[in-house]
Design a protein around this motif. Structure first.
Motif, PDB file in Angstrom:
ATOM      1  N   ILE A 165     -18.653 -11.270   9.756  1.00 25.51           N
ATOM      2  CA  ILE A 165     -17.431 -10.472   9.587  1.00 25.51           C
ATOM      3  C   ILE A 165     -16.480 -10.956  10.678  1.00 25.51           C
ATOM      4  CG2 ILE A 165     -16.398  -8.190   9.401  1.00 25.51           C
ATOM      5  CD1 ILE A 165     -19.111  -7.011   8.906  1.00 25.51           C
ATOM      6  N   LYS A 174     -22.476 -11.825  -0.102  1.00 23.02           N
ATOM      7  CA  LYS A 174     -23.217 -11.036  -1.090  1.00 23.02           C
ATOM      8  C   LYS A 174     -24.620 -11.592  -1.303  1.00 23.02           C
ATOM      9  CE  LYS A 174     -19.182  -9.298  -3.594  1.00 23.02           C
ATOM     10  NZ  LYS A 174     -19.404  -7.905  -3.196  1.00 23.02           N
ATOM     11  N   THR A 181     -28.879  -5.329  -1.812  1.00 23.85           N
ATOM     12  CA  THR A 181     -27.584  -4.786  -2.199  1.00 23.85           C
ATOM     13  C   THR A 181     -26.539  -5.860  -1.947  1.00 23.85           C
ATOM     14  OG1 THR A 181     -25.946  -3.031  -1.812  1.00 23.85           O
ATOM     15  CG2 THR A 181     -27.175  -3.810   0.099  1.00 23.85           C
ATOM     16  N   SER A 187     -23.408  -4.745  -1.252  1.00 20.40           N
ATOM     17  CA  SER A 187     -22.388  -3.930  -0.586  1.00 20.40           C
ATOM     18  C   SER A 187     -22.635  -3.931   0.923  1.00 20.40           C
ATOM     19  CB  SER A 187     -22.417  -2.501  -1.119  1.00 20.40           C
ATOM     20  OG  SER A 187     -21.692  -1.626  -0.278  1.00 20.40           O
ATOM     21  N   TYR A 188     -21.661  -4.390   1.702  1.00 22.99           N
ATOM     22  CA  TYR A 188     -21.823  -4.364   3.146  1.00 22.99           C
ATOM     23  C   TYR A 188     -21.903  -2.932   3.674  1.00 22.99           C
ATOM     24  CZ  TYR A 188     -22.101  -7.692   7.006  1.00 22.99           C
ATOM     25  OH  TYR A 188     -22.573  -8.504   8.017  1.00 22.99           O
ATOM     26  N   PRO A 189     -21.071  -1.992   3.230  1.00 22.88           N
ATOM     27  CA  PRO A 189     -21.228  -0.604   3.687  1.00 22.88           C
ATOM     28  C   PRO A 189     -22.622  -0.038   3.416  1.00 22.88           C
ATOM     29  CG  PRO A 189     -19.094  -0.878   2.653  1.00 22.88           C
ATOM     30  CD  PRO A 189     -19.849  -2.151   2.409  1.00 22.88           C
ATOM     31  N   LYS A 190     -23.179  -0.368   2.253  1.00 22.52           N
ATOM     32  CA  LYS A 190     -24.529   0.093   1.926  1.00 22.52           C
ATOM     33  C   LYS A 190     -25.552  -0.541   2.871  1.00 22.52           C
ATOM     34  CE  LYS A 190     -27.822   2.027  -0.498  1.00 22.52           C
ATOM     35  NZ  LYS A 190     -28.082   3.493  -0.377  1.00 22.52           N
ATOM     36  N   TRP A 234     -25.073  -1.549   5.972  1.00 19.98           N
ATOM     37  CA  TRP A 234     -24.985  -0.876   7.269  1.00 19.98           C
ATOM     38  C   TRP A 234     -25.683   0.478   7.213  1.00 19.98           C
ATOM     39  CZ3 TRP A 234     -24.447  -3.951  10.941  1.00 19.98           C
ATOM     40  CH2 TRP A 234     -23.447  -4.916  11.025  1.00 19.98           C
ATOM     41  N   SER A 235     -25.522   1.187   6.110  1.00 14.08           N
ATOM     42  CA  SER A 235     -26.154   2.498   5.961  1.00 14.08           C
ATOM     43  C   SER A 235     -27.674   2.383   6.013  1.00 14.08           C
ATOM     44  CB  SER A 235     -25.712   3.146   4.650  1.00 14.08           C
ATOM     45  OG  SER A 235     -26.335   4.393   4.464  1.00 14.08           O
ATOM     46  N   ASN A 279     -28.643   1.526   9.567  1.00 14.40           N
ATOM     47  CA  ASN A 279     -28.457   2.711  10.400  1.00 14.40           C
ATOM     48  C   ASN A 279     -29.666   3.642  10.313  1.00 14.40           C
ATOM     49  OD1 ASN A 279     -26.487   4.443  12.029  1.00 14.40           O
ATOM     50  ND2 ASN A 279     -26.987   5.834  10.343  1.00 14.40           N
ATOM     51  N   LYS A 284     -21.213  -0.864  11.496  1.00 15.62           N
ATOM     52  CA  LYS A 284     -20.972   0.547  11.181  1.00 15.62           C
ATOM     53  C   LYS A 284     -22.307   1.283  11.267  1.00 15.62           C
ATOM     54  CE  LYS A 284     -16.742  -0.587  10.471  1.00 15.62           C
ATOM     55  NZ  LYS A 284     -15.760  -0.334  11.561  1.00 15.62           N
TER      56      LYS A 284
END
Length: 268
Positions: free
Chosen positions: A40, A61, A70, A72-75, A77-78, A81, A100
């Motif tokens: 990033i 991806k 996945t 999805s980068y937000p997914k 990170w989740s 986390n 994140k």
């Protein structure tokens, strides 16, 4: 008051000893898992054009699917986390603020390199990459690889400068996450657990060992073939200064701190 659990976040700046940084941390923290994340980068290290954007997104991806099942980068990170353990390491060519991970305190670490030498190494790496590919595949390469492959270091600087702010001051971009800050060096001091210069990797490793409470030996991994020094190259110094003057200013401040730190260690 309870202490927040923490992770180490390695801001790996391209052509700045980033692989050496990973190996140092891995050796010092053998029981910590290193989570390697896709890039990033700040705008200054993204390249230009739809084709380059497409390739970067496709690679990201593909890597996310392999690591986290996945795209999805937000997914991703989740998931990280929720599954990371205290003392683990998050590593990647990502800028400050990119991870994140709200449940964790992030202890940022980075290694920087003299900006002109770093830019020259980038040029040589791009040139090497260009010639490693057969002629029929070179049309697909990023523009800056083509410029490096066909031209001199001076031509490379001219191309980067001609793109405006697109390639300007990548070091500051990585360190600050692209945020508007009055003083990048003060930002670094206030937000990073540890930092240092590649040219004084011995001091970087020594001070890191003290902070971690574990031995971190200096190592150097160079993936670019041995090349002449940048001093042998001809280039427009005014264009270079316009391109990376903020990077040079930040690096000089870090180098001065390293010199003070070395003197302090010598006294003690």
């Amino acid at each position: 008051m309870s202490r927040r659990p923490y992770l180490y976040a390695l801001v790996r700046i391209r052509k700045s000893g980033s692989q050496s940084l990973v190996e140092m941390i891995g050796a010092a923290l053998p029981n910590s898992k290193i989570h390697s994340m896709p890039p990033i980068p700040p705008i200054a290290d993204m390249g230009v054009g739809i084709l380059e954007d497409f390739r970067r997104i496709r690679r990201t991806k593909k890597r996310l699917r392999k690591l986290f099942q996945t795209i999805s980068y937000p997914k991703a990170w989740s998931i990280l986390n929720a599954t990371a353990h205290e003392g683990d390491v998050v590593s990647g060519h990502f800028m400050f603020g990119a991870p994140k991970l709200p449940d964790w305190e992030l202890r940022y670490i980075t290694l920087v390199r003299e900006p002109i030498t770093r830019l020259y190494s980038e040029y040589r790496y791009c040139r090497q990459s260009y010639f490693q590919r057969p002629a029929w595949r070179r049309w697909y390469l990023a523009k800056r690889l083509k410029v490096a492959g066909k031209g001199s270091f001076g031509d490379y600087i001219k191309y980067l400068h001609a793109q405006g702010d697109r390639f300007a001051n990548p070091l500051v971009g990585y360190v600050t996450g692209g945020a508007e800050v009055g003083d990048a060096y003060e930002f670094l001091k206030n937000n990073y657990f540890h930092y240092g210069t590649m040219e004084r990797m011995d001091l970087f490793a020594q001070q890191l060992s003290e902070k971690l409470g574990a031995p971190a030996s200096a190592v150097w991994k160079n993936k670019t073939e041995k090349v002449p020094a940048v001093a042998a190259e001809e280039y427009d110094r005014d264009l270079l200064d316009a391109l990376i003057s903020k990077d040079i200013q930040l690096y000089n401040a870090i180098r001065a701190e390293c010199e003070r730190g070395e003197q302090s260690h010598a006294i003690s």
